[in-house]
Design an enzyme around this catalytic site. Structure first.
Site, PDB file in Angstrom:
ATOM      1  N   VAL A 114       0.835  -1.161  -0.011  1.00  0.00           N
ATOM      2  CA  VAL A 114       0.195  -0.030   0.242  1.00  0.00           C
ATOM      3  C   VAL A 114       0.996   1.253   0.020  1.00  0.00           C
ATOM      4  O   VAL A 114       0.695   2.037  -0.734  1.00  0.00           O
ATOM      5  CB  VAL A 114      -1.134  -0.019   0.882  1.00  0.00           C
ATOM      6  CG1 VAL A 114      -1.770   1.323   1.204  1.00  0.00           C
ATOM      7  CG2 VAL A 114      -1.743  -1.154   1.140  1.00  0.00           C
TER       8      VAL A 114
ATOM      9  N   VAL B 253      -6.380  20.222  -3.863  1.00  0.00           N
ATOM     10  CA  VAL B 253      -6.097  20.542  -2.341  1.00  0.00           C
ATOM     11  C   VAL B 253      -6.168  22.108  -2.324  1.00  0.00           C
ATOM     12  O   VAL B 253      -6.612  22.805  -1.373  1.00  0.00           O
ATOM     13  CB  VAL B 253      -4.811  20.032  -1.823  1.00  0.00           C
ATOM     14  CG1 VAL B 253      -4.483  20.702  -0.503  1.00  0.00           C
ATOM     15  CG2 VAL B 253      -4.694  18.540  -1.515  1.00  0.00           C
TER      16      VAL B 253
ATOM     17  N   GLU C 191     -10.508   5.973   6.079  1.00  0.00           N
ATOM     18  CA  GLU C 191     -11.372   5.402   4.937  1.00  0.00           C
ATOM     19  C   GLU C 191     -10.789   4.068   4.844  1.00  0.00           C
ATOM     20  O   GLU C 191     -11.680   3.052   4.359  1.00  0.00           O
ATOM     21  CB  GLU C 191     -11.688   6.241   3.786  1.00  0.00           C
ATOM     22  CG  GLU C 191     -12.765   5.817   2.699  1.00  0.00           C
ATOM     23  CD  GLU C 191     -14.061   5.779   3.314  1.00  0.00           C
ATOM     24  OE1 GLU C 191     -14.480   4.686   3.390  1.00  0.00           O
ATOM     25  OE2 GLU C 191     -14.646   6.717   3.617  1.00  0.00           O
TER      26      GLU C 191
ATOM     27  N   GLY D 184     -11.142  -1.412   1.699  1.00  0.00           N
ATOM     28  CA  GLY D 184     -10.393  -1.082   1.011  1.00  0.00           C
ATOM     29  C   GLY D 184     -10.719   0.271   0.275  1.00  0.00           C
ATOM     30  O   GLY D 184     -11.180   1.331   0.898  1.00  0.00           O
TER      31      GLY D 184
ATOM     32  N   ILE E  61     -13.539   0.893  -1.059  1.00  0.00           N
ATOM     33  CA  ILE E  61     -14.931   0.957  -1.218  1.00  0.00           C
ATOM     34  C   ILE E  61     -15.344   2.423  -0.139  1.00  0.00           C
ATOM     35  O   ILE E  61     -14.880   2.292   1.060  1.00  0.00           O
ATOM     36  CB  ILE E  61     -16.089  -0.098  -0.575  1.00  0.00           C
ATOM     37  CG1 ILE E  61     -15.756  -1.199  -1.363  1.00  0.00           C
ATOM     38  CG2 ILE E  61     -17.285   0.306  -0.508  1.00  0.00           C
ATOM     39  CD1 ILE E  61     -16.209  -2.600  -0.905  1.00  0.00           C
TER      40      ILE E  61
ATOM     41  N   GLU F  68      -2.277 -14.288   3.100  1.00  0.00           N
ATOM     42  CA  GLU F  68      -0.873 -14.550   3.652  1.00  0.00           C
ATOM     43  C   GLU F  68      -0.695 -16.210   3.588  1.00  0.00           C
ATOM     44  O   GLU F  68      -1.015 -17.008   3.561  1.00  0.00           O
ATOM     45  CB  GLU F  68      -0.803 -13.614   4.793  1.00  0.00           C
ATOM     46  CG  GLU F  68      -1.072 -12.358   4.842  1.00  0.00           C
ATOM     47  CD  GLU F  68       0.036 -11.494   4.071  1.00  0.00           C
ATOM     48  OE1 GLU F  68       1.190 -11.951   3.928  1.00  0.00           O
ATOM     49  OE2 GLU F  68      -0.386 -10.467   3.656  1.00  0.00           O
TER      50      GLU F  68
ATOM     51  N   ASP G 242      -9.563 -10.276  11.046  1.00  0.00           N
ATOM     52  CA  ASP G 242      -9.362  -9.169  10.255  1.00  0.00           C
ATOM     53  C   ASP G 242     -11.027  -8.635  10.027  1.00  0.00           C
ATOM     54  O   ASP G 242     -11.052  -7.367  10.232  1.00  0.00           O
ATOM     55  CB  ASP G 242      -8.909  -9.469   8.875  1.00  0.00           C
ATOM     56  CG  ASP G 242      -8.997  -8.300   7.810  1.00  0.00           C
ATOM     57  OD1 ASP G 242      -8.099  -7.382   7.957  1.00  0.00           O
ATOM     58  OD2 ASP G 242     -10.107  -8.311   7.180  1.00  0.00           O
TER      59      ASP G 242
ATOM     60  N   LYS H 297     -12.773  -4.913  11.423  1.00  0.00           N
ATOM     61  CA  LYS H 297     -13.561  -3.800  10.726  1.00  0.00           C
ATOM     62  C   LYS H 297     -14.898  -3.907  11.105  1.00  0.00           C
ATOM     63  O   LYS H 297     -15.440  -2.631  11.170  1.00  0.00           O
ATOM     64  CB  LYS H 297     -13.496  -4.177   9.454  1.00  0.00           C
ATOM     65  CG  LYS H 297     -12.288  -4.626   8.701  1.00  0.00           C
ATOM     66  CD  LYS H 297     -12.262  -5.116   7.175  1.00  0.00           C
ATOM     67  CE  LYS H 297     -10.823  -5.215   6.847  1.00  0.00           C
ATOM     68  NZ  LYS H 297     -10.688  -5.949   5.533  1.00  0.00           N
TER      69      LYS H 297
ATOM     70  N   GLY I  23      -5.775  -4.900  -2.003  1.00  0.00           N
ATOM     71  CA  GLY I  23      -4.698  -4.635  -2.960  1.00  0.00           C
ATOM     72  C   GLY I  23      -4.151  -3.304  -2.782  1.00  0.00           C
ATOM     73  O   GLY I  23      -4.961  -2.490  -1.988  1.00  0.00           O
TER      74      GLY I  23
END
Length: 443
Positions: free
Chosen positions: A20, A39, A137, A142, A144, A198, A209, A213, A314
């Protein structure tokens, strides 16, 4: 008339340069004009904190991160930043570095769902006291956009339920089992070969995980601080190819779901937060979510049912969400605006797992003789659990001669009552085995 001076660049510190992090760095380095336009000032990547500066950092398509940006002095990098992006993962040193950034008045963007689920309240409190942003976010689903809609767009509504596929690895595994009939271990190996899982798939397969969330989503939806320890968790290790095949026969697919819902009055109820495999009816929108994709289904009083769908993992999808938060934080910093404060409302009690209201589908092996179904139905009636549907088929294999498969789907009841009912059914003389017990959600 004197010309207006150009605004000073906003300095971004990046903590972590994995899959990432490299994509976030690329996004800042390759698009300076676009970012400046969005910005209102130049955005400068001040540096990237890593464990070692020796390794070459490169994206999947060959973009090389300039080595002069790399540093092992994360604290010094944080101290000179306007916006700190944390994508290193784990609890420490991420928590300490984020705390340092907030105390110094820097905005923070993080994708660290484990940290937020475990230590979120103290970090949100620090951000509120400093009047700066703590945006996340990318921590849930990810690319979304789900955090901002729940926190901001639905802030004037009452969210009753959040039902989500929030782990792409397990969705890929279960989809593989559904479409190809393979067992769990084989599907996990395929996920590992494709880079979805993994080498140690525990965090995904055992639901850790997804539970992190779920805690974040519940906190946002119900304006209540929900910690990871509050989430009832069950992974997919026990799901078999036979379970998946029977799900098809009864008009369902099996998904690992994060469920957060209000039980009782929406303004004075309790909340249930849990992660577990569940049967989802074929006609529910979540049933059509395939592969490594994620989707979150939200039910609110005013807005009604909403579904958010897209790539849940991803490098590029997650970096997209991170960069969106960077732009938001940078805009507010440029105008001198206060950060988005944590939404706090009534502290809803979080119910234990056994108090959740759900439906069960129970698959049993029973003696194939008259009167057995009546015995089983009698036990359910004694426990106050009503039957929705029943399906019985005789076994046609020699080693199962005289045995029938019985599949019972219940109406909604407290989980404790359903569990006690299953235990009582298992003690009946004609019942040879409780083959599987799966919850039914989304109907």
């Amino acid at each position: 008339m004197p010309e207006k001076s150009s605004p000073s660049p906003l300095r971004v510190a990046l903590l972590g340069c994995g899959v990432v992090g490299t994509e976030v760095a690329r996004g800042i380095l390759q698009n300076p004009i676009d970012l400046a336009a969005r910005v209102g000032a130049p955005v400068e990547l001040a540096g990237i904190a890593v464990r070692s500066v020796d390794a070459v950092r490169v994206t999947d398509d060959g973009f090389v991160i300039p080595s002069e940006l790399l540093t092992t002095d994360a604290e010094a990098l944080v101290d000179r930043a306007d916006v700190v992006v944390e994508v290193m993962g784990g609890i420490e040193p991420a928590r300490t570095l984020i705390g340092r950034a907030l105390e110094a008045g820097a905005a923070v963007v993080t994708a660290n769902k484990a940290l937020l689920a475990e230590r979120g309240p103290e970090l949100f409190e620090a951000a509120d006291q400093a009047g700066v942003d703590l945006l996340f976010e990318a921590a849930v689903a990810g690319a979304i956009p789900i955090v901002r809609p729940i926190r901001e767009s639905l802030a004037g509504d009452h969210v009753r339920r959040v039902l989500g596929i929030v782990n792409g690895t397990t969705n890929f595994v279960l989809d593989k089992m559904t479409t190809e009939g393979v067992e769990l271990d084989q599907a996990v190996k395929e996920a590992q070969a494709l880079g979805y899982a993994e080498a140690d798939p525990t965090a995904d397969v055992d639901g850790f995980d997804a539970a992190a969330k779920a805690a974040i989503l519940a906190s946002l939806a119900f304006h209540t601080r929900v910690a990871l320890k509050d989430v009832a968790r069950e992974g997919i290790r026990g799901v078999t190819a036979a379970d998946v095949a029977w799900a098809k026969r009864t008009g369902h697919v099996i998904k690992l779901l994060a469920v957060a819902e209000v039980i009782g009055p929406v303004d004075d109820g309790d909340i249930s937060v849990r992660v577990h495999p569940a049967l989802v009816p074929d006609d529910h929108p979540l049933a059509a979510v395939r592969g490594a994709f994620n989707a979150v289904f939200v039910e609110a009083d005013g807005a009604g049912p909403l579904m958010f769908y897209g790539q849940g993992a991803g490098g590029r999808p997650t970096a997209s969400a991170v960069l969106g938060d960077v732009v938001s934080a940078a805009r507010r910093r440029l105008t001198g605006g206060k950060g988005v404060r944590e939404s706090k409302g009534q502290a809803f009690p979080v119910l234990p797992a056994e108090a959740a209201i759900t439906r069960f589908q129970v698959r049993l092996a029973i003696a194939d003789r008259p009167g057995v179904l009546a015995q089983v139905a009698g036990v359910l009636a004694e426990h106050g659990v009503s039957i929705d549907t029943v399906r019985q088929t005789s076994s046609h294999t020699e080693d199962q001669s005289g045995i029938a498969n019985l599949v019972i789907t219940t109406h909604a009841a407290r989980e404790a009552s359903l569990r006690a009912t299953v235990d009582a059914v298992a003690r009946l003389e004609p019942v040879r085995q409780i083959i599987s017990v799966l919850r039914v959600e989304g109907s």
